[in-house]
Enzyme design. Structure first.
Site, short mmCIF file in Angstrom:
data_model
loop_
_atom_site.label_atom_id
_atom_site.label_comp_id
_atom_site.label_asym_id
_atom_site.label_seq_id
_atom_site.Cartn_x
_atom_site.Cartn_y
_atom_site.Cartn_z
N CYS A 55 -11.49 22.27 32.32
CA CYS A 55 -12.11 21.94 33.60
C CYS A 55 -13.62 22.13 33.52
CB CYS A 55 -11.51 22.85 34.67
SG CYS A 55 -12.45 22.94 36.20
N GLU A 56 -14.36 21.13 33.94
CA GLU A 56 -15.82 21.21 33.83
C GLU A 56 -16.43 22.15 34.88
OE1 GLU A 56 -17.45 17.41 36.42
OE2 GLU A 56 -17.05 17.13 34.29
N HIS A 57 -15.66 22.54 35.87
CA HIS A 57 -16.19 23.42 36.91
C HIS A 57 -16.14 24.89 36.52
CE1 HIS A 57 -14.78 19.91 39.60
NE2 HIS A 57 -16.06 19.78 39.35
N HIS A 58 -15.07 25.30 35.82
CA HIS A 58 -14.93 26.71 35.45
C HIS A 58 -14.74 26.90 33.95
CE1 HIS A 58 -13.49 26.47 39.70
NE2 HIS A 58 -14.23 27.56 39.81
N HIS A 94 -3.61 23.31 36.48
CA HIS A 94 -4.98 23.76 36.26
C HIS A 94 -5.04 25.28 36.36
CE1 HIS A 94 -7.06 19.74 36.77
NE2 HIS A 94 -5.81 19.48 37.10
N GLN A 102 -9.58 15.98 36.16
CA GLN A 102 -8.38 15.17 35.90
C GLN A 102 -8.58 13.74 36.37
OE1 GLN A 102 -4.62 17.02 36.93
NE2 GLN A 102 -3.63 15.04 37.21
N CYS A 153 -7.62 27.06 36.51
CA CYS A 153 -8.65 27.50 37.45
C CYS A 153 -8.07 27.65 38.85
CB CYS A 153 -9.83 26.52 37.47
SG CYS A 153 -9.40 24.83 37.94
#
Length: 230
Positions: free
Chosen positions: A118-121, A187, A159, A189
């Site tokens: 995941c690019e956020h976390h 996910h 995703q 996260c």
């Protein structure tokens, strides 16, 4: 899958509505490697020092025996987990075969397992991709669809973006009559932090060509993915 059909009211001329189409992706996202030759990158020693800084940030003693080699191992793991930045999606699909004997239905590869980040976390999400396309005269090796999925999965992702990239690459490179992609994933996260809802699954899909324009083909694809069609 339910299809909504709007009837035209009698005695009133119908206004022509613009045709709805998915947003186009920049071809550079799926036709070439993601890392530009002129893109500056830190040295390996700098990357290892960054890992050491993070270990110190969480309160660890970076000099204790168990952590002495951790910065090196983490950078090596990054090289593996994010190798998709250095791979070219177009090259994976560049070899096709013409021995199809006039086959004119879609080809489905189901249950392609993948793991992405995941690019956020920067936490893993993992699951399965289901990919179908309707070839025009020539087909691609089945393993290539799995390799294509891995190239995009081994980059920082959402995703939704992963799903769109897979569909766009097949659509642009193979020029089929249509592409269908369904991705299901869990996910971490969401399952091991934040709301901590273990087992919650996310589904995303993308359809082009005949799959986008024909609800019956979408339904047939989904029934085969779910194993409900006999």
């Amino acid at each position: 899958m339910d299809a909504l059909i709007k009837s035209i009211r009698p005695n009133k001329p119908a206004d022509k509505q613009p045709e709805s189409r998915p947003a186009e992706l920049d071809p550079s996202e799926f036709l070439a490697v993601a890392v530009r030759a002129d893109q500056p990158r830190p040295a390996r020693a700098e990357a290892e020092q960054a890992v050491k800084t993070l270990l110190a940030y969480i309160g660890e003693n970076t000099q204790r025996e168990g952590l002495l080699d951790t910065p090196r191992r983490v950078v090596e793991a990054f090289d593996e987990l994010y190798q998709g930045y250095h791979q070219c999606p177009a090259e994976v699909l560049d070899r096709t075969f013409g021995e199809t004997a006039g086959y004119d239905d879609f080809v489905l590869v189901r249950d392609i397992e993948f793991t992405s980040q995941c690019e956020h976390h920067m936490m893993p999400f993992y699951g399965k991709a289901h990919i179908a396309y309707t070839p025009v005269e020539r087909v691609v090796g089945l393993s290539k669809l799995a390799r294509l999925t891995d190239i995009f999965a081994r980059r920082l992702q959402t995703q939704e973006h992963l799903t769109a990239q897979i569909a766009a690459a097949i659509d642009e490179i193979l020029k089929p009559r249509g592409v269908a992609v369904l991705v299901e994933a869990e996910h971490t996260c969401m399952s091991v932090r934040g709301v901590a809802k273990h087992g919650a699954m996310t589904f995303t899909s993308r359809f082009t060509g005949m799959f986008r324009d024909n609800p019956a083909e979408q339904a047939r694809f989904l029934s085969l993915v779910r194993g409900t069609q006999r």
